[in-house]
Design a protein around this motif. Structure first.
Motif, short mmCIF file in Angstrom:
data_model
loop_
_atom_site.label_atom_id
_atom_site.label_comp_id
_atom_site.label_asym_id
_atom_site.label_seq_id
_atom_site.Cartn_x
_atom_site.Cartn_y
_atom_site.Cartn_z
N ARG A 610 0.85 -1.19 0.00
CA ARG A 610 0.00 0.00 0.00
C ARG A 610 0.89 1.24 0.00
NH1 ARG A 610 -5.59 0.43 3.04
NH2 ARG A 610 -6.09 -0.49 1.02
N GLN A 611 0.76 2.05 -1.03
CA GLN A 611 1.58 3.24 -1.21
C GLN A 611 0.70 4.48 -1.06
OE1 GLN A 611 3.13 3.53 -5.15
NE2 GLN A 611 4.39 5.33 -4.74
N ASN A 612 1.17 5.40 -0.25
CA ASN A 612 0.40 6.63 -0.01
C ASN A 612 1.30 7.84 -0.26
OD1 ASN A 612 -1.49 8.51 0.71
ND2 ASN A 612 -1.72 7.81 2.83
N GLY A 613 1.70 8.04 -1.53
CA GLY A 613 2.48 9.21 -1.91
C GLY A 613 3.96 8.97 -2.03
N GLN A 614 4.53 8.10 -1.20
CA GLN A 614 5.98 7.95 -1.17
C GLN A 614 6.45 6.99 -2.26
OE1 GLN A 614 3.77 6.37 0.61
NE2 GLN A 614 4.61 4.85 2.03
N SER A 615 7.76 7.07 -2.54
CA SER A 615 8.40 6.12 -3.46
C SER A 615 9.06 5.04 -2.62
CB SER A 615 9.45 6.83 -4.32
OG SER A 615 10.14 5.89 -5.11
N LEU A 616 8.80 3.76 -2.98
CA LEU A 616 9.30 2.65 -2.19
C LEU A 616 10.16 1.73 -3.05
CD1 LEU A 616 5.96 1.71 -0.38
CD2 LEU A 616 7.79 3.14 0.52
N SER A 617 11.26 1.27 -2.47
CA SER A 617 12.09 0.28 -3.16
C SER A 617 11.68 -1.10 -2.70
CB SER A 617 13.58 0.51 -2.83
OG SER A 617 14.01 1.76 -3.33
N PHE A 618 11.57 -2.03 -3.66
CA PHE A 618 11.22 -3.39 -3.30
C PHE A 618 12.42 -4.08 -2.67
CE2 PHE A 618 8.15 -3.25 -7.10
CZ PHE A 618 7.19 -2.63 -6.32
N PRO A 619 12.19 -5.07 -1.80
CA PRO A 619 13.31 -5.82 -1.24
C PRO A 619 14.18 -6.40 -2.34
CG PRO A 619 11.27 -6.37 -0.10
CD PRO A 619 10.89 -5.50 -1.27
N VAL A 674 6.76 4.45 -8.32
CA VAL A 674 6.67 5.86 -8.70
C VAL A 674 5.75 6.54 -7.68
CG1 VAL A 674 5.88 7.47 -10.47
CG2 VAL A 674 7.03 5.33 -11.13
N PRO A 675 6.14 7.68 -7.14
CA PRO A 675 5.30 8.35 -6.13
C PRO A 675 3.88 8.57 -6.64
CG PRO A 675 7.43 9.41 -6.29
CD PRO A 675 7.37 8.45 -7.42
N SER A 676 2.91 8.31 -5.77
CA SER A 676 1.51 8.54 -6.11
C SER A 676 1.06 9.87 -5.52
CB SER A 676 0.64 7.41 -5.57
OG SER A 676 0.73 7.35 -4.16
N LYS A 677 0.00 10.39 -6.09
CA LYS A 677 -0.53 11.67 -5.64
C LYS A 677 -2.03 11.56 -5.42
CE LYS A 677 2.87 14.22 -8.43
NZ LYS A 677 3.04 15.22 -9.52
N GLY A 678 -2.47 12.19 -4.36
CA GLY A 678 -3.91 12.34 -4.15
C GLY A 678 -4.63 11.08 -3.74
N GLY A 679 -3.96 10.07 -3.22
CA GLY A 679 -4.69 8.89 -2.77
C GLY A 679 -3.78 7.71 -2.55
N ILE A 680 -4.41 6.57 -2.35
CA ILE A 680 -3.70 5.34 -2.02
C ILE A 680 -3.57 4.48 -3.27
CG2 ILE A 680 -3.85 3.18 -0.72
CD1 ILE A 680 -5.29 4.74 1.47
N SER A 681 -2.41 3.87 -3.42
CA SER A 681 -2.15 2.93 -4.51
C SER A 681 -1.84 1.57 -3.91
CB SER A 681 -0.99 3.42 -5.38
OG SER A 681 -0.62 2.44 -6.32
N ASP A 682 -2.58 0.54 -4.34
CA ASP A 682 -2.36 -0.83 -3.86
C ASP A 682 -1.85 -1.70 -4.98
OD1 ASP A 682 -3.24 -0.52 -1.15
OD2 ASP A 682 -5.30 -0.45 -1.89
N ASN A 683 -0.81 -2.45 -4.69
CA ASN A 683 -0.24 -3.40 -5.64
C ASN A 683 0.00 -4.73 -4.96
OD1 ASN A 683 0.70 -0.57 -6.58
ND2 ASN A 683 1.03 -1.86 -8.38
#
Length: 690
Positions: A610-619, A674-683
């Motif tokens: 669950r991504q909420n704006g930030q950019s995350l690196s996968f393990p 990639v950073p998300s904007k304006g909401g939650i991104s689920d993958n």
């Protein structure tokens, strides 16, 4: 030659006997048909009265056969030739076991063949046969078997007419207790029966008691019923047509639905029933909703179909056991005088919209559409044969019928789950799931079909069309979305509900794939329903990690940190199902895209990110390849999002919900979001390795 019989009723067995005789040009004379024709005295009197006209005709041969369980296999010329071979004036069939057993020692011993007289079939010259039956006044109300055995023990009568038995089934094949002696032989154009022990080819076959079960199988082929060249030769006989009928000319049907145990995809099952192509105004629906996990769906469906024109709708939620529910359905048919009774269990997925029409048009008194667990699966709703104890036994033709290599309408000893019965038959035989042979530990369907067999009711199953498939009862009843967990037990319906509708194009058309970055492919994989329910299952447990957790990965040198907002699939008890998903739907794509790699499909790790704006690196796992599935629609839940591959400075954004990215492991494809904007991104992210 004159062929004679007496009968109590015109049953399926009687019709089979008569039509087999007619096939060989034999005109069977029914001396009397009367339900009250019971006991040796009445039957012998009837025979004597019917044969008196022939008593002085020394050249005429009389053949008697019980009509309920006899099938003719030859014509007059062959029958007479075989009869004269005995050089006897009266020949009875023989069997392996003596009934009644207290007469066993009275029978002369034989060096070869069956020792004991059986009265169901005999042949002789008319005066001799008349003499044999004319002493009916001396008989009480016992069995004709006893009467003729005593005649056989009368040395004066026996010597006078050289009375004998067909010990080696040269003419007459009895099946009781010797079913294994009989072999069905066929080539491309014809079928016949052979006694493989005595190497004889009988002119008729007779079933009695347990032998009737074998007769059902044999009767599907002889005489001239089914061949490899012609298939089912008489399947179209006596059919009716509903083509061109107006709505109110269609027969009325009582459709009784049994939901007695928790069932997966129950709502889909109900939708398919509603979709049957049959006038709703001619259908009365009675639903027994006894499985608590399915009651809510049953009530919703009940309210939805009230306005679509069914003749009447009833839902029964009163707690009752299976046997009582099934008996109640039969009773409702009787009191409402239903024309047809269509019973269906909630594990039967009817995919053929014409099922009801096809069953009615086949015009059998009791007919079931064949349904199996799935392609190349052997579990079905019928048995081709029974053991001595009336349990399942695989018949020689079972696999060919189930896989539709042999197509027709088949007489079987047991069926279940779905069947159409003429209402008149239910009344006539007094159908019940608790008949005289019922035992407390016996399954209701076994009690039902045993009752039918004892009443000589033929049960048929048709595989002339594909009708649908069987479900396994649900093993998951405590989840928010139980059906989502059925990928292993019920893969057919799971695929329909949870795999993207365009997934098949991935396997048939290479243009379905988009290479959105070097060696990064985008393709449709899961349905929006699957994405939605995965998120809802995750939110129901609400155990998102806070970024301080690690997991041990055998392929990595150090423990791997999990980002905040990660939820392991183990948390929603979906690890086993995910393993199956990867093997069934991910690996086939990988084999096409990266053909040089072959994998077992072990999912090293699967989690919802669950991504909420930030950019995350996968393990940074050292794995063969990874998949990243979008669970949220860009532009609906959020803006932006997606994956960025540092090595190629390439980003993939706006991934449609249900679409997946597939790419090699971190050796070449380190990935971050990639950073998300304006909401939650689920993958949903999974690392695949051997």
């Amino acid at each position: 030659m004159v062929v004679v019989t007496v009968a109590t009723e015109s049953s399926d067995g009687f019709i089979k006997c008569v039509t087999s005789a007619e096939h060989f040009g034999l005109n069977m004379t029914v001396l009397r048909m009367d339900r009250k024709l019971q006991g040796a005295r009445q039957q012998l009197k009837c025979l004597a009265e019917g044969l008196v006209q022939y008593k002085d005709d020394n050249s005429l041969v009389i053949l008697f056969a019980e009509s309920m369980n006899t099938v003719f296999l030859a014509g007059e010329d062959i029958i007479l030739s075989k009869f004269r071979h005995f050089n006897s004036s009266l020949v009875f069939s023989a069997e392996a076991v003596c009934l009644p057993d207290y007469f066993a020692e009275n029978h002369p011993g034989v060096s070869d063949g069956h020792r004991y007289l059986h009265s169901g079939v005999y042949i002789g010259y008319a005066p001799v046969v008349y003499e044999a039956v004319s002493n009916w006044q001396t008989v009480g109300y016992g069995d004709t078997q006893v009467y003729f055995q005593r005649l056989y023990f009368n040395e004066t009568f026996k010597a006078k007419h050289n009375m004998t038995l067909d010990h080696r089934s040269y003419m007459f094949q009895n099946l009781k207790d010797v079913e294994d002696e009989v072999q069905l032989v066929y080539d491309e154009k014809q079928s016949w029966i052979k006694n493989k022990v005595y190497n004889t080819v009988p002119v008729l076959v007779h079933g009695q008691g347990i032998g009737n079960r074998k007769l059902l199988t044999l009767g599907n082929y002889v005489p001239n019923e089914w061949t490899w060249d012609s298939g089912c030769i008489h399947c179209d006989d006596n059919m009716i047509s509903l083509e061109g009928k107006t709505e109110f000319q269609f027969p009325e049907v009582l459709m009784v639905v049994f939901n007695l145990s928790p069932t997966a995809f129950f709502r889909l099952f109900l939708e398919r029933l509603t979709d049957l192509d049959y006038p709703k105004s001619r259908i009365t629906v009675r639903l027994y909703a006894m499985a608590k996990p399915n009651v809510a769906d049953a009530l919703v469906w009940f309210n939805e179909i009230k306005s679509i024109g069914y003749r009447d709708i009833t839902i029964v939620t009163t707690n009752m056991n299976e046997r009582d529910a099934r008996n109640d359905g039969l009773h409702y048919c009787t009191v409402t005088d239903c024309s047809y009774y269509f019973a269906i269990d909630s594990i039967v997925m009817l995919e053929n919209r014409n099922t009801l029409r096809l069953l009615i048009e086949q015009n059998k008194t009791l007919l079931s559409p064949m349904v199996t667990e799935g392609k190349n699966k052997l579990w079905s709703n019928f048995w081709g044969a029974l053991t001595y104890s009336a349990y399942y036994q695989r018949s020689e033709d079972y696999i060919d019928i189930v896989r539709r290599r042999r197509v027709g309408v088949w007489s079987v000893p047991h069926l279940s789950c779905v069947y159409l019965i003429k209402g008149s038959l239910i009344k006539e035989v007094g159908m019940t799931f608790t008949g005289p042979t019922w035992q407390p530990m016996m399954d209701s369907d076994m009690a039902f079909t045993r009752m039918l067999r004892n009443k000589f009711v033929y049960m048929y199953v048709t595989n002339r069309h594909y009708f649908g498939h069987l479900l396994k009862y649900s093993s998951h009843t405590n989840r928010r979305h139980n059906d989502m967990y059925e990928i292993v037990n019920n893969p057919i319906d799971w695929k329909e509900q949870y795999i993207h509708p365009n997934y098949a194009r991935n396997l048939n058309n290479s243009t379905s794939y988009q290479m959105v970055c070097p060696d990064v492919y985008l393709f449709p994989l899961i349905s929006e329903k699957f994405a939605k329910e995965l998120i809802e299952e995750a939110e129901a447990v609400s155990e998102w990690l806070d970024g301080k957790e690690y997991f041990e990965d055998p392929s990595a040198s150090v423990p791997q940190q999990l980002h905040a907002g990660t939820l392991d699939l183990k948390t929603i008890e979906y690890e086993h199902q995910w393993q199956q998903f990867v093997k069934s739907y991910v690996l086939p794509i990988q084999y096409l895209l990266f053909s040089s790699f072959k994998h077992t499909g072990n999912s090293t790790h699967g989690f919802i990110l669950r991504q909420n704006g930030q950019s995350l690196s996968f393990p940074t796992q050292v794995v063969s390849f990874s998949i990243n599935i979008s669970l949220s629609q860009s532009g609906v839940n959020q803006q932006g999002g997606g994956c960025h591959f540092d090595r190629y400075n390439c980003s993939v954004a706006h991934i449609p919900v249900g679409y997946a990215l597939m790419y090699p492991g971190v050796l070449t494809h380190v990935c971050r979001t990639v950073p998300s904007k304006g909401g939650i991104s689920d993958n949903l992210v999974s690392f695949i390795d051997n």
